[in-house]
Design an enzyme around this catalytic site. Structure first.
Site, PDB file in Angstrom:
ATOM      1  N   TYR A  17     -55.290   2.264 -16.243  1.00  0.00           N
ATOM      2  CA  TYR A  17     -53.910   1.947 -16.579  1.00  0.00           C
ATOM      3  C   TYR A  17     -53.204   1.339 -15.365  1.00  0.00           C
ATOM      4  O   TYR A  17     -52.467   0.364 -15.480  1.00  0.00           O
ATOM      5  CB  TYR A  17     -53.162   3.213 -17.032  1.00  0.00           C
ATOM      6  N   CYS A  25     -57.912  -1.355 -26.498  1.00  0.00           N
ATOM      7  CA  CYS A  25     -57.252  -0.301 -25.727  1.00  0.00           C
ATOM      8  C   CYS A  25     -58.213   0.822 -25.366  1.00  0.00           C
ATOM      9  O   CYS A  25     -57.976   1.564 -24.412  1.00  0.00           O
ATOM     10  CB  CYS A  25     -56.033   0.235 -26.468  1.00  0.00           C
TER      11      CYS A  25
END
Length: 113
Positions: A51, A81
């Protein structure tokens, strides 16, 4: 046409092949979410990224904000994702469940089976 392309993409993906195209996508989201989702599309098949690394790439100071945008991804798998992991390499934060995230990464051989 888009439906047929998407089905073909998913067939390739679940056979363990890296699709060499992306179906036409038009997910709805804020400009920031769009920016994050576009960055997700750049993650190569079979690879992972954190992230924080995505935040850095897009000029954002907050990995948490990136995580929130990723959580709102309306086209999981195609906008990958599941390839985003925690800073310590752990599998974190997948809306469909960590067991599914793990299975997708195993299909891509991004983690050991």
């Amino acid at each position: 046409m888009v439906f047929k392309e998407t089905c073909h993409w998913l067939d390739l993906y679940f056979r363990g092949e890296s699709p060499d195209f992306t179906p036409k996508l038009s997910p709805k989201g804020s400009p920031f979410q769009q920016k994050v989702w576009q960055e997700l599309l750049k993650i190569p098949y079979g690879q992972t990224i954190t992230y924080g690394a995505i935040a850095k790439r897009i000029g954002c100071r907050s990995a948490r904000a990136v995580g929130q945008a990723i959580h709102r991804n309306p086209i999981a798998i195609i906008i990958p994702c599941h390839r985003v992991i925690g800073a310590d390499g752990s599998l974190t934060g997948y809306a469909s469940g960590l067991n599914r995230k793990e299975k997708l990464l195993k299909i891509e051989k991004a983690i050991n089976a």
